[in-house]
Design a protein around this motif. Sequence first.
Motif, PDB file in Angstrom:
ATOM      1  N   ASP A 151      46.236  -4.355  22.353  1.00 43.35           N
ATOM      2  CA  ASP A 151      46.654  -5.712  21.953  1.00 43.35           C
ATOM      3  C   ASP A 151      47.892  -5.654  21.070  1.00 43.35           C
ATOM      4  O   ASP A 151      48.860  -6.390  21.279  1.00 43.35           O
ATOM      5  N   LYS A 163      39.724  -8.527  30.087  1.00 44.36           N
ATOM      6  CA  LYS A 163      40.552  -9.519  29.402  1.00 44.36           C
ATOM      7  C   LYS A 163      41.950  -8.912  29.307  1.00 44.36           C
ATOM      8  O   LYS A 163      42.197  -8.067  28.459  1.00 44.36           O
ATOM      9  N   THR A 204      45.105  -8.163  28.137  1.00 42.10           N
ATOM     10  CA  THR A 204      45.784  -8.473  26.884  1.00 42.10           C
ATOM     11  C   THR A 204      47.256  -8.760  27.087  1.00 42.10           C
ATOM     12  O   THR A 204      47.891  -9.373  26.224  1.00 42.10           O
ATOM     13  N   ARG A 263      40.930  -1.207  22.472  1.00 40.53           N
ATOM     14  CA  ARG A 263      41.322  -2.581  22.781  1.00 40.53           C
ATOM     15  C   ARG A 263      42.384  -3.096  21.810  1.00 40.53           C
ATOM     16  O   ARG A 263      43.389  -3.695  22.214  1.00 40.53           O
ATOM     17  N   TRP A 264      42.202  -2.866  20.479  1.00 40.23           N
ATOM     18  CA  TRP A 264      43.135  -3.419  19.499  1.00 40.23           C
ATOM     19  C   TRP A 264      44.463  -2.667  19.506  1.00 40.23           C
ATOM     20  O   TRP A 264      45.513  -3.255  19.231  1.00 40.23           O
ATOM     21  N   TYR A 281      44.227 -14.932  16.574  1.00 38.26           N
ATOM     22  CA  TYR A 281      44.309 -14.195  17.832  1.00 38.26           C
ATOM     23  C   TYR A 281      42.940 -13.641  18.204  1.00 38.26           C
ATOM     24  O   TYR A 281      42.389 -12.781  17.519  1.00 38.26           O
ATOM     25  N   ASP A 282      42.375 -14.168  19.266  1.00 40.81           N
ATOM     26  CA  ASP A 282      41.116 -13.740  19.883  1.00 40.81           C
ATOM     27  C   ASP A 282      39.890 -13.960  19.014  1.00 40.81           C
ATOM     28  O   ASP A 282      38.825 -14.266  19.526  1.00 40.81           O
ATOM     29  N   ASP A 319      35.943  -5.600  27.920  1.00 42.38           N
ATOM     30  CA  ASP A 319      37.245  -5.053  27.517  1.00 42.38           C
ATOM     31  C   ASP A 319      37.784  -4.015  28.499  1.00 42.38           C
ATOM     32  O   ASP A 319      38.964  -3.677  28.439  1.00 42.38           O
TER      33      ASP A 319
END
Length: 357
Positions: free
Chosen positions: A45, A289, A291, A41-42, A114-115, A269
Amino acid sequence: MKKIFAVLLAGAMVLSFIGCNGSGSKSVKVGVSMPTKDLQRWNQDGANMKSQLEKAGYQVDLQFANNDIATQVSQIENMVTGNCKVLVIASIDGSALKNVLDSAKKKQIPVIAYDRLIMNSDAVSYYATFDNYKVGTIQGDYLVEKLGLKTRGASDPVNMEFFTGDPGDNNINFFFGGAMDVLQPYLDSGVIVCPSGQTAKAQAATLNWSTEEAQKRMENLISANGYGPKGTKLDAVYCSNDSTAQGVTNALVSAGYDASNFPIITGQDCDIPSVKNMLKGLQAMSIFKDTRTLASKVVDMVDAIMKGSQPPINDTKTYDNGTGIIPSFLCEPVFGTVDNYKSLLVDSGYYTEDQLK
């Protein structure tokens, strides 16, 4: 209202200071701090943020902190001294950045959380995230529907266990809180039974959102409660996100569960391993979500800051970081299942079919 006015007034002062720098100039550097590369996920992002900011004409200093607070603090310090004009920070621990952000405030560098909301720092100018309470309620509502809880009684209960994320991440208050607001009445009435008794947020927390930690805890719950296809019935496991869901799934597969008898597992995610598990029948759903949407809102925020205008916000009531309400933009979450993953994830260009094979 006084707190909100004070925050907005402070933001306006910062904006007026920065407005003279212009927008989208290649001389304007934006610092982007992400927690880790270990979670897909990161990575996405960070990549989306860098790509969209560069397309808008900014230089980008993107750093990943390997889930180490000291590393993230050091990287942010370098961004402050390295002439970054705006900081975008997804914090590892929302309460650990006050001192380094004080130095950003002294240089009048706006900070966009952020988030993950950064706590106890009046240096935070704005917050960009998804509606995290709604994430939890969507997950809770999904479990209510799929388990038929509205038509069940205490004489026909379901067994459920609970997993959420890192206690240092303020988001778990919203994820877990939203889900429990939906599910608690069924726990109170005996329609949901948690055999381990571990329903409190602190009991359900998972350090660093770790798949390994979630797997260890689920293995312990299996041993302690006798869960298994031929043992104690386990109908569902509430998981706040995909990394914890994957750990739970690993433990359940090792205990002999398969797609024919797998408990309902929630997630968040739409990570590739979890989407693959959904296609195998080993995870029921995951909150999506996008991104790309969140990154585009952050770019809009940065543009507005650099122009000296008001960034887009749609929430001035929800997120108090301990110093006052932080003006926020909340994107809408949706959820993916085996039934809609193709239109949601593939047709939209988020993933390719090959990535999900």
